[in-house]
Design a protein around this motif. Structure first.
Motif, PDB file in Angstrom:
ATOM      1  N   VAL A 168      79.362 -62.676 -19.855  1.00  0.00           N
ATOM      2  CA  VAL A 168      80.781 -62.366 -20.070  1.00  0.00           C
ATOM      3  C   VAL A 168      81.199 -61.115 -19.302  1.00  0.00           C
ATOM      4  O   VAL A 168      82.293 -61.067 -18.722  1.00  0.00           O
ATOM      5  N   ILE A 169      80.355 -60.095 -19.258  1.00  0.00           N
ATOM      6  CA  ILE A 169      80.760 -58.862 -18.589  1.00  0.00           C
ATOM      7  C   ILE A 169      80.754 -58.988 -17.064  1.00  0.00           C
ATOM      8  O   ILE A 169      81.200 -58.078 -16.366  1.00  0.00           O
ATOM      9  N   GLY A 170      80.291 -60.113 -16.559  1.00  0.00           N
ATOM     10  CA  GLY A 170      80.367 -60.374 -15.132  1.00  0.00           C
ATOM     11  C   GLY A 170      81.661 -61.044 -14.706  1.00  0.00           C
ATOM     12  O   GLY A 170      81.817 -61.399 -13.530  1.00  0.00           O
ATOM     13  N   HIS A 171      82.589 -61.225 -15.651  1.00  0.00           N
ATOM     14  CA  HIS A 171      83.869 -61.881 -15.372  1.00  0.00           C
ATOM     15  C   HIS A 171      85.013 -61.025 -15.910  1.00  0.00           C
ATOM     16  O   HIS A 171      84.834 -60.292 -16.882  1.00  0.00           O
ATOM     17  N   PRO A 172      86.188 -61.138 -15.318  1.00  0.00           N
ATOM     18  CA  PRO A 172      87.335 -60.392 -15.845  1.00  0.00           C
ATOM     19  C   PRO A 172      87.864 -61.038 -17.120  1.00  0.00           C
ATOM     20  O   PRO A 172      87.793 -62.250 -17.307  1.00  0.00           O
ATOM     21  N   ALA A 194      69.206 -63.262 -31.087  1.00  0.00           N
ATOM     22  CA  ALA A 194      69.558 -62.056 -30.336  1.00  0.00           C
ATOM     23  C   ALA A 194      69.393 -62.264 -28.837  1.00  0.00           C
ATOM     24  O   ALA A 194      70.218 -61.789 -28.036  1.00  0.00           O
ATOM     25  N   ALA A 195      68.350 -62.983 -28.437  1.00  0.00           N
ATOM     26  CA  ALA A 195      68.166 -63.283 -27.007  1.00  0.00           C
ATOM     27  C   ALA A 195      69.351 -64.082 -26.475  1.00  0.00           C
ATOM     28  O   ALA A 195      69.857 -63.831 -25.373  1.00  0.00           O
ATOM     29  N   ASN A 196      69.828 -65.046 -27.260  1.00  0.00           N
ATOM     30  CA  ASN A 196      71.003 -65.819 -26.854  1.00  0.00           C
ATOM     31  C   ASN A 196      72.250 -64.942 -26.819  1.00  0.00           C
ATOM     32  O   ASN A 196      73.107 -65.099 -25.942  1.00  0.00           O
ATOM     33  N   GLY A 197      72.355 -64.022 -27.778  1.00  0.00           N
ATOM     34  CA  GLY A 197      73.484 -63.097 -27.780  1.00  0.00           C
ATOM     35  C   GLY A 197      73.511 -62.233 -26.540  1.00  0.00           C
ATOM     36  O   GLY A 197      74.559 -62.051 -25.904  1.00  0.00           O
ATOM     37  N   HIS A 198      72.352 -61.693 -26.166  1.00  0.00           N
ATOM     38  CA  HIS A 198      72.275 -60.877 -24.952  1.00  0.00           C
ATOM     39  C   HIS A 198      72.634 -61.704 -23.720  1.00  0.00           C
ATOM     40  O   HIS A 198      73.303 -61.219 -22.803  1.00  0.00           O
ATOM     41  N   CYS A 199      72.181 -62.944 -23.676  1.00  0.00           N
ATOM     42  CA  CYS A 199      72.441 -63.815 -22.531  1.00  0.00           C
ATOM     43  C   CYS A 199      73.943 -64.049 -22.351  1.00  0.00           C
ATOM     44  O   CYS A 199      74.478 -63.921 -21.229  1.00  0.00           O
ATOM     45  N   VAL A 245      64.944 -56.556 -29.762  1.00  0.00           N
ATOM     46  CA  VAL A 245      65.063 -57.619 -28.769  1.00  0.00           C
ATOM     47  C   VAL A 245      65.720 -57.018 -27.529  1.00  0.00           C
ATOM     48  O   VAL A 245      66.866 -56.552 -27.601  1.00  0.00           O
ATOM     49  N   PRO A 246      65.022 -57.003 -26.390  1.00  0.00           N
ATOM     50  CA  PRO A 246      65.575 -56.383 -25.187  1.00  0.00           C
ATOM     51  C   PRO A 246      66.866 -57.053 -24.737  1.00  0.00           C
ATOM     52  O   PRO A 246      67.040 -58.267 -24.876  1.00  0.00           O
ATOM     53  N   ALA A 247      67.763 -56.245 -24.203  1.00  0.00           N
ATOM     54  CA  ALA A 247      68.991 -56.780 -23.624  1.00  0.00           C
ATOM     55  C   ALA A 247      68.679 -57.460 -22.298  1.00  0.00           C
ATOM     56  O   ALA A 247      67.639 -57.201 -21.680  1.00  0.00           O
ATOM     57  N   GLN A 248      69.555 -58.332 -21.886  1.00  0.00           N
ATOM     58  CA  GLN A 248      69.408 -58.990 -20.598  1.00  0.00           C
ATOM     59  C   GLN A 248      70.167 -58.202 -19.545  1.00  0.00           C
ATOM     60  O   GLN A 248      71.349 -57.885 -19.727  1.00  0.00           O
ATOM     61  N   ALA A 249      69.499 -57.880 -18.446  1.00  0.00           N
ATOM     62  CA  ALA A 249      70.153 -57.123 -17.385  1.00  0.00           C
ATOM     63  C   ALA A 249      71.239 -57.963 -16.747  1.00  0.00           C
ATOM     64  O   ALA A 249      70.978 -59.085 -16.271  1.00  0.00           O
ATOM     65  N   PRO A 250      72.475 -57.467 -16.715  1.00  0.00           N
ATOM     66  CA  PRO A 250      73.555 -58.247 -16.101  1.00  0.00           C
ATOM     67  C   PRO A 250      73.533 -58.096 -14.587  1.00  0.00           C
ATOM     68  O   PRO A 250      72.830 -57.240 -14.034  1.00  0.00           O
ATOM     69  N   GLY A 251      74.295 -58.938 -13.935  1.00  0.00           N
ATOM     70  CA  GLY A 251      74.543 -58.705 -12.518  1.00  0.00           C
ATOM     71  C   GLY A 251      75.581 -57.600 -12.410  1.00  0.00           C
ATOM     72  O   GLY A 251      75.559 -56.627 -13.166  1.00  0.00           O
ATOM     73  N   LYS A 252      76.516 -57.733 -11.533  1.00  0.00           N
ATOM     74  CA  LYS A 252      77.577 -56.739 -11.407  1.00  0.00           C
ATOM     75  C   LYS A 252      78.450 -56.754 -12.656  1.00  0.00           C
ATOM     76  O   LYS A 252      78.881 -57.808 -13.116  1.00  0.00           O
ATOM     77  N   VAL A 253      78.707 -55.566 -13.209  1.00  0.00           N
ATOM     78  CA  VAL A 253      79.590 -55.466 -14.366  1.00  0.00           C
ATOM     79  C   VAL A 253      81.024 -55.430 -13.865  1.00  0.00           C
ATOM     80  O   VAL A 253      81.444 -54.487 -13.194  1.00  0.00           O
ATOM     81  N   VAL A 254      81.768 -56.465 -14.194  1.00  0.00           N
ATOM     82  CA  VAL A 254      83.168 -56.561 -13.786  1.00  0.00           C
ATOM     83  C   VAL A 254      84.085 -56.040 -14.874  1.00  0.00           C
ATOM     84  O   VAL A 254      85.034 -55.311 -14.614  1.00  0.00           O
ATOM     85  N   ASP A 255      83.789 -56.390 -16.121  1.00  0.00           N
ATOM     86  CA  ASP A 255      84.660 -56.040 -17.246  1.00  0.00           C
ATOM     87  C   ASP A 255      83.832 -56.166 -18.522  1.00  0.00           C
ATOM     88  O   ASP A 255      83.383 -57.252 -18.866  1.00  0.00           O
ATOM     89  N   SER A 256      83.635 -55.049 -19.211  1.00  0.00           N
ATOM     90  CA  SER A 256      82.791 -55.079 -20.417  1.00  0.00           C
ATOM     91  C   SER A 256      83.516 -55.616 -21.641  1.00  0.00           C
ATOM     92  O   SER A 256      82.937 -55.709 -22.729  1.00  0.00           O
ATOM     93  N   CYS A 257      84.790 -55.985 -21.481  1.00  0.00           N
ATOM     94  CA  CYS A 257      85.583 -56.499 -22.598  1.00  0.00           C
ATOM     95  C   CYS A 257      84.913 -57.728 -23.217  1.00  0.00           C
ATOM     96  O   CYS A 257      84.466 -58.632 -22.504  1.00  0.00           O
ATOM     97  N   ALA A 258      84.827 -57.747 -24.528  1.00  0.00           N
ATOM     98  CA  ALA A 258      84.343 -58.889 -25.327  1.00  0.00           C
ATOM     99  C   ALA A 258      82.837 -59.087 -25.276  1.00  0.00           C
ATOM    100  O   ALA A 258      82.338 -60.087 -25.791  1.00  0.00           O
ATOM    101  N   ALA A 259      82.099 -58.140 -24.713  1.00  0.00           N
ATOM    102  CA  ALA A 259      80.640 -58.292 -24.696  1.00  0.00           C
ATOM    103  C   ALA A 259      80.086 -58.383 -26.116  1.00  0.00           C
ATOM    104  O   ALA A 259      79.265 -59.256 -26.423  1.00  0.00           O
ATOM    105  N   GLY A 260      80.524 -57.481 -26.992  1.00  0.00           N
ATOM    106  CA  GLY A 260      80.048 -57.516 -28.370  1.00  0.00           C
ATOM    107  C   GLY A 260      80.503 -58.750 -29.119  1.00  0.00           C
ATOM    108  O   GLY A 260      79.765 -59.304 -29.945  1.00  0.00           O
ATOM    109  N   ASP A 261      81.720 -59.210 -28.834  1.00  0.00           N
ATOM    110  CA  ASP A 261      82.239 -60.422 -29.481  1.00  0.00           C
ATOM    111  C   ASP A 261      81.419 -61.638 -29.070  1.00  0.00           C
ATOM    112  O   ASP A 261      81.135 -62.527 -29.883  1.00  0.00           O
TER     113      ASP A 261
END
Length: 310
Positions: free
Chosen positions: A290-294, A280-285, A244-260
């Motif tokens: 989340v990684i676009g926020h601190p 999985a699509a919802n997980g990627h979304c 299942v392809p990942a979703q391209a994020p906008g600007k990566v601000v903080d990768s913390c908790a992406a997996g969570d």
């Protein structure tokens, strides 16, 4: 059928210091997942509980209050007088990758997990349908208590309990040898495993996502999800393999908790009857948001539009 599906998440949540200037937030891998699951499952028949310990201080009071406001059931959070929550400092580089400094050795959760705790209270099938834990959850327990928990988990699963596991290997907490042994016992019992490939490389050396997934299925896990960051995730069962392809994020601000966050959306989706591909699509979304926020926890208003069946 029980009126509610009771999901318990086991681990430690700490006070988080991050940003310039420093801001105080909170986070912890299983708590992050519990919170995002609680948001996604609001209004459903599922209830999310957190199993941990905090002190009797003002910070602990604030944490309990904030978790309850998010819909997390906190009755299983033990309060230990005279103790404090753990603390960690997040340092984020210009690419959004983070590193951590921890002050947790004497935290309430670490002290609680070292006690002769009655695990039957955690795993009582009368009030626990599913348990979610991580490699960090296991690493926080001293060896003798970890072995006792693994024995108790076997009884929980034998009685029909559902077990979900995220590898989250942190070499600062324990050795790869000890982690492999504990992970493999859990994976032999797990219904769903969410494994980050980079963590599997630290445990087993360089190998492919397919090899990691097949090894885990061979242990007995029913459904294995291999997370690969910006690359597609791989989902493997005894019957099939899908990407299942990942979703391209906008600007990566903080990768913390992406997996969570991915784990939360994936599990919430599967609980509500969606396919592994949809989950999985919802997980990627959610992870991409989340990684676009601190910080580990994004504001509720920033949650993406993930509609789950009710």
């Amino acid at each position: 059928m029980r009126d509610c599906l009771h999901i318990a998440c086991l681990g430690e949540c700490m006070v988080e210091l991050s940003g310039q200037p420093l801001q105080r937030r909170y986070g912890g891998d299983t708590l992050n997942t519990a919170l995002y699951m609680a948001r996604l499952l609001a209004g459903s028949r599922a209830r999310v509980h957190y199993i941990s310990a905090l002190g009797d201080d003002r910070l602990s009071d604030e944490l309990i209050h904030q978790w309850q406001c998010e819909g997390i059931e906190a009755a299983r959070v033990t309060r230990l007088p005279g103790t404090l929550p753990g603390l960690y400092l997040v340092d984020v580089d210009p690419q959004g990758e983070r590193s951590f400094l921890y002050w947790r050795d004497t935290s309430a959760a670490r002290q609680y997990f070292a006690m002769e705790t009655d695990f039957s209270a955690w795993l009582d099938r009368g009030r626990t349908d599913a348990l979610y834990l991580s490699g960090i959850s296991l690493a926080l327990l001293p060896t003798n208590r970890r072995l006792a928990l693994l024995d108790a988990l076997e009884g929980f699963v034998a009685e029909g309990g559902r077990l979900w596991f995220d590898n989250n290997f942190r070499p600062a907490l324990w050795s790869a040898q000890d982690a492999r042994a504990a992970h493999e016992r859990v994976l032999a019992m797990a219904e769903i495993a969410l494994l980050t490939l980079d963590d599997e490389h630290q445990l087993y050396g360089q190998h492919t996502a397919e090899e990691a997934a097949r090894r885990t299925v061979a242990l007995g896990c029913s459904e294995v999800v291999i997370k690969q960051g910006a690359r597609p995730c791989l989902i493997v069962t005894a019957q099939r393999e899908i990407e299942v392809p990942a979703q391209a994020p906008g600007k990566v601000v903080d990768s913390c908790a992406a997996g969570d966050a991915f784990a939360a959306a994936y599990l919430a989706s599967r609980i509500q009857g969606l396919s592994a591909h949809e989950a999985a699509a919802n997980g990627h979304c959610l992870a991409a948001t989340v990684i676009g926020h601190p910080g580990a926890i994004i504001p509720a208003h920033a949650m993406p539009d993930i509609s789950l069946p009710r």
